[in-house]
Write a protein that holds these residues in place. Structure first.
Motif, PDB file in Angstrom:
ATOM      1  N   ALA A   1      11.167  -1.298   4.794  1.00  0.00           N
ATOM      2  CA  ALA A   1      11.280  -2.493   5.631  1.00  0.00           C
ATOM      3  C   ALA A   1      10.092  -2.624   6.575  1.00  0.00           C
ATOM      4  CB  ALA A   1      12.585  -2.433   6.440  1.00  0.00           C
ATOM      5  N   VAL A   2       9.680  -1.509   7.163  1.00  0.00           N
ATOM      6  CA  VAL A   2       8.514  -1.521   8.064  1.00  0.00           C
ATOM      7  C   VAL A   2       7.260  -1.908   7.289  1.00  0.00           C
ATOM      8  CG1 VAL A   2       7.007  -0.086   9.492  1.00  0.00           C
ATOM      9  CG2 VAL A   2       9.485   0.121   9.707  1.00  0.00           C
ATOM     10  N   GLY A   3       7.122  -1.359   6.081  1.00  0.00           N
ATOM     11  CA  GLY A   3       5.960  -1.686   5.254  1.00  0.00           C
ATOM     12  C   GLY A   3       5.900  -3.159   4.913  1.00  0.00           C
ATOM     13  N   PHE A   4       7.050  -3.733   4.556  1.00  0.00           N
ATOM     14  CA  PHE A   4       7.116  -5.161   4.254  1.00  0.00           C
ATOM     15  C   PHE A   4       6.771  -5.991   5.488  1.00  0.00           C
ATOM     16  CE2 PHE A   4       9.316  -4.514   0.187  1.00  0.00           C
ATOM     17  CZ  PHE A   4       8.825  -5.578  -0.535  1.00  0.00           C
ATOM     18  N   ALA A   5       7.259  -5.563   6.648  1.00  0.00           N
ATOM     19  CA  ALA A   5       7.005  -6.308   7.880  1.00  0.00           C
ATOM     20  C   ALA A   5       5.521  -6.303   8.232  1.00  0.00           C
ATOM     21  CB  ALA A   5       7.821  -5.720   9.028  1.00  0.00           C
ATOM     22  N   ILE A   6       4.890  -5.131   8.134  1.00  0.00           N
ATOM     23  CA  ILE A   6       3.456  -5.029   8.437  1.00  0.00           C
ATOM     24  C   ILE A   6       2.647  -5.877   7.462  1.00  0.00           C
ATOM     25  CG2 ILE A   6       1.472  -3.469   8.454  1.00  0.00           C
ATOM     26  CD1 ILE A   6       3.341  -1.286   9.480  1.00  0.00           C
ATOM     27  N   SER A   7       3.044  -5.795   6.190  1.00  0.00           N
ATOM     28  CA  SER A   7       2.347  -6.580   5.174  1.00  0.00           C
ATOM     29  C   SER A   7       2.499  -8.071   5.425  1.00  0.00           C
ATOM     30  CB  SER A   7       2.888  -6.220   3.785  1.00  0.00           C
ATOM     31  OG  SER A   7       2.330  -7.044   2.789  1.00  0.00           O
ATOM     32  N   ALA A   8       3.727  -8.502   5.746  1.00  0.00           N
ATOM     33  CA  ALA A   8       4.008  -9.932   5.905  1.00  0.00           C
ATOM     34  C   ALA A   8       3.361 -10.527   7.136  1.00  0.00           C
ATOM     35  CB  ALA A   8       5.518 -10.159   5.945  1.00  0.00           C
ATOM     36  N   PHE A   9       3.465  -9.838   8.268  1.00  0.00           N
ATOM     37  CA  PHE A   9       3.048 -10.431   9.541  1.00  0.00           C
ATOM     38  C   PHE A   9       1.631 -10.069   9.970  1.00  0.00           C
ATOM     39  CE2 PHE A   9       7.714 -10.347   9.749  1.00  0.00           C
ATOM     40  CZ  PHE A   9       7.946 -11.695   9.987  1.00  0.00           C
ATOM     41  N   LEU A  10       0.989  -9.133   9.257  1.00  0.00           N
ATOM     42  CA  LEU A  10      -0.386  -8.773   9.600  1.00  0.00           C
ATOM     43  C   LEU A  10      -1.278  -8.704   8.375  1.00  0.00           C
ATOM     44  CD1 LEU A  10      -2.473  -7.919  11.700  1.00  0.00           C
ATOM     45  CD2 LEU A  10      -1.692  -5.552  11.405  1.00  0.00           C
ATOM     46  N   GLY A  11      -0.957  -7.795   7.459  1.00  0.00           N
ATOM     47  CA  GLY A  11      -1.836  -7.555   6.315  1.00  0.00           C
ATOM     48  C   GLY A  11      -2.116  -8.791   5.480  1.00  0.00           C
ATOM     49  N   ASN A  12      -1.064  -9.516   5.096  1.00  0.00           N
ATOM     50  CA  ASN A  12      -1.241 -10.710   4.261  1.00  0.00           C
ATOM     51  C   ASN A  12      -2.021 -11.803   4.976  1.00  0.00           C
ATOM     52  OD1 ASN A  12       0.124  -9.584   2.128  1.00  0.00           O
ATOM     53  ND2 ASN A  12       2.066 -10.611   2.565  1.00  0.00           N
ATOM     54  N   VAL A  13      -1.796 -11.931   6.276  1.00  0.00           N
ATOM     55  CA  VAL A  13      -2.475 -12.977   7.050  1.00  0.00           C
ATOM     56  C   VAL A  13      -3.970 -12.676   7.143  1.00  0.00           C
ATOM     57  CG1 VAL A  13      -2.488 -14.251   9.214  1.00  0.00           C
ATOM     58  CG2 VAL A  13      -0.348 -13.315   8.358  1.00  0.00           C
ATOM     59  N   VAL A  14      -4.297 -11.410   7.356  1.00  0.00           N
ATOM     60  CA  VAL A  14      -5.706 -11.002   7.395  1.00  0.00           C
ATOM     61  C   VAL A  14      -6.342 -11.165   6.018  1.00  0.00           C
ATOM     62  CG1 VAL A  14      -7.264  -9.047   7.740  1.00  0.00           C
ATOM     63  CG2 VAL A  14      -5.390  -9.433   9.342  1.00  0.00           C
ATOM     64  N   MET A  15      -5.594 -10.821   4.964  1.00  0.00           N
ATOM     65  CA  MET A  15      -6.106 -10.975   3.609  1.00  0.00           C
ATOM     66  C   MET A  15      -6.460 -12.428   3.319  1.00  0.00           C
ATOM     67  SD  MET A  15      -4.208 -10.250  -0.041  1.00  0.00           S
ATOM     68  CE  MET A  15      -2.970 -11.481   0.337  1.00  0.00           C
ATOM     69  N   CYS A  16      -5.615 -13.350   3.794  1.00  0.00           N
ATOM     70  CA  CYS A  16      -5.878 -14.775   3.610  1.00  0.00           C
ATOM     71  C   CYS A  16      -7.176 -15.172   4.317  1.00  0.00           C
ATOM     72  CB  CYS A  16      -4.707 -15.588   4.140  1.00  0.00           C
ATOM     73  SG  CYS A  16      -4.788 -17.345   3.766  1.00  0.00           S
ATOM     74  N   GLY A  17      -7.369 -14.644   5.529  1.00  0.00           N
ATOM     75  CA  GLY A  17      -8.613 -14.905   6.251  1.00  0.00           C
ATOM     76  C   GLY A  17      -9.818 -14.343   5.534  1.00  0.00           C
ATOM     77  N   LYS A  18      -9.641 -13.191   4.892  1.00  0.00           N
ATOM     78  CA  LYS A  18     -10.733 -12.593   4.117  1.00  0.00           C
ATOM     79  C   LYS A  18     -11.106 -13.491   2.940  1.00  0.00           C
ATOM     80  CE  LYS A  18      -9.766  -9.183   1.416  1.00  0.00           C
ATOM     81  NZ  LYS A  18      -9.369  -7.835   0.904  1.00  0.00           N
ATOM     82  N   CYS A  19     -10.097 -14.042   2.284  1.00  0.00           N
ATOM     83  CA  CYS A  19     -10.361 -14.970   1.181  1.00  0.00           C
ATOM     84  C   CYS A  19     -11.166 -16.168   1.674  1.00  0.00           C
ATOM     85  CB  CYS A  19      -9.042 -15.443   0.567  1.00  0.00           C
ATOM     86  SG  CYS A  19      -8.107 -14.170  -0.300  1.00  0.00           S
ATOM     87  N   ARG A  20     -10.785 -16.685   2.820  1.00  0.00           N
ATOM     88  CA  ARG A  20     -11.508 -17.843   3.375  1.00  0.00           C
ATOM     89  C   ARG A  20     -12.945 -17.468   3.739  1.00  0.00           C
ATOM     90  NH1 ARG A  20     -10.514 -22.932   4.947  1.00  0.00           N
ATOM     91  NH2 ARG A  20     -11.835 -23.815   6.566  1.00  0.00           N
ATOM     92  N   PHE A  21     -13.122 -16.283   4.298  1.00  0.00           N
ATOM     93  CA  PHE A  21     -14.472 -15.843   4.647  1.00  0.00           C
ATOM     94  C   PHE A  21     -15.380 -15.865   3.424  1.00  0.00           C
ATOM     95  CE2 PHE A  21     -17.634 -12.496   4.513  1.00  0.00           C
ATOM     96  CZ  PHE A  21     -18.380 -12.740   5.650  1.00  0.00           C
TER      97      PHE A  21
END
Length: 268
Positions: free
Chosen positions: A86-106
């Motif tokens: 659950a913690v892993g999913f939360a970190i991925s959802a609220f931080l990791g995935n959002v940063v990954m999206c920004g990386k794609c945009r970069f």
């Protein structure tokens, strides 16, 4: 039709102008993404045995006591696993995935010569945060659930959804269902070729072994730039074939269209 060598050549051509910015973006994104299971392997590893353990496993211990102790231990292990998941999913959802999206945009904007490190955090502002969290959480969740079916279906689905982070990075106002639909239809017939593209980097991965994994840090910009080249091909295919409309894939410029949609809340 694209080829691996063509995408890699294009990636190297543009990457030479912003390699160290790309290196920094990949490094920071990797750190904020949590690095997979990230540091939870030693949880409770140094704990001492509970009081009375010796008595439980003594010769006088009854079978019922032993079974009860084992049931408690198994329940604790399962509980710790579920909490970690659950913690892993939360970190991925609220931080990791959002940063990954920004990386794609970069990387997509860098193709246009617009190198800006702040793009890494683009999804955290302007009302884009939850518009990024929801669809990318669904990507993570669906891929995980499909992976429970002997792994292979999860791999196939991960390639089916592979465009979604880029689509959201391009237009966070697009409905989640449309982002999935565009990715699914565009990747029809492309999944195996995309897998081959990833496989073409295996030599670089093997070389990184001799640097104790440090080489991966220097490979990541090249890998991400090549993935960006693939997305550019994929989005052109989607637009040319009518899978997506120009008002859905609006480009990576700071366009008037994007500003109008954000300011008015217009829905597609």
């Amino acid at each position: 039709m694209w080829t691996c060598s063509q995408l890699k050549t294009n990636a190297k051509s543009t990457l030479k102008n912003y390699y160290w910015w790309a290196f920094l973006v990949c490094l920071v994104a990797g750190l904020l993404g949590g690095g997979g299971g990230g540091g939870g392997t030693n949880s409770g590893g140094g704990a001492s045995a509970p009081a009375g353990t010796g008595e439980i496993f003594s010769e006088d211990a009854s079978t019922a006591e032993l079974i009860g102790y084992l049931v408690v231990m198994v329940a604790l292990v399962i509980l710790v696993f579920l909490i970690a998941l659950a913690v892993g999913f939360a970190i991925s959802a609220f931080l990791g995935n959002v940063v990954m999206c920004g990386k794609c945009r970069f990387f997509m904007r860098a193709r246009l010569g617009k190198v800006d490190f702040s793009n890494l955090f683009w999804s955290f502002s302007g009302g884009r945060y939850m518009k990024t969290v929801v669809p990318l959480f669904k990507v993570t969740l669906y891929t995980f659930l499909w992976s429970l079916l002997f792994v292979i279906p999860g791999i196939i689905k991960s390639y089916e959804y592979i465009m979604v982070p880029y689509i959201i990075a391009e237009n966070p106002n697009i409905p989640t269902e449309r982002a999935f639909e565009i990715s699914k239809q565009t990747m029809n017939g492309e999944k195996f070729n995309r897998w081959v593209l990833e496989l073409s980097f295996i030599g670089w991965y093997l070389l990184s072994v001799f640097t104790f994994g440090i080489g991966i840090l220097f490979l990541n910009p090249y890998l991400e730039a090549t993935r960006a080249e693939f997305y550019e091909y994929a989005r052109e295919k989607a637009l040319a074939s009518g899978i997506a409309r120009p008002d859905e894939l609006i480009g990576f410029e700071d366009t008037i269209v994007e500003e109008r949609v954000i300011s008015t809340g217009e829905q597609y």
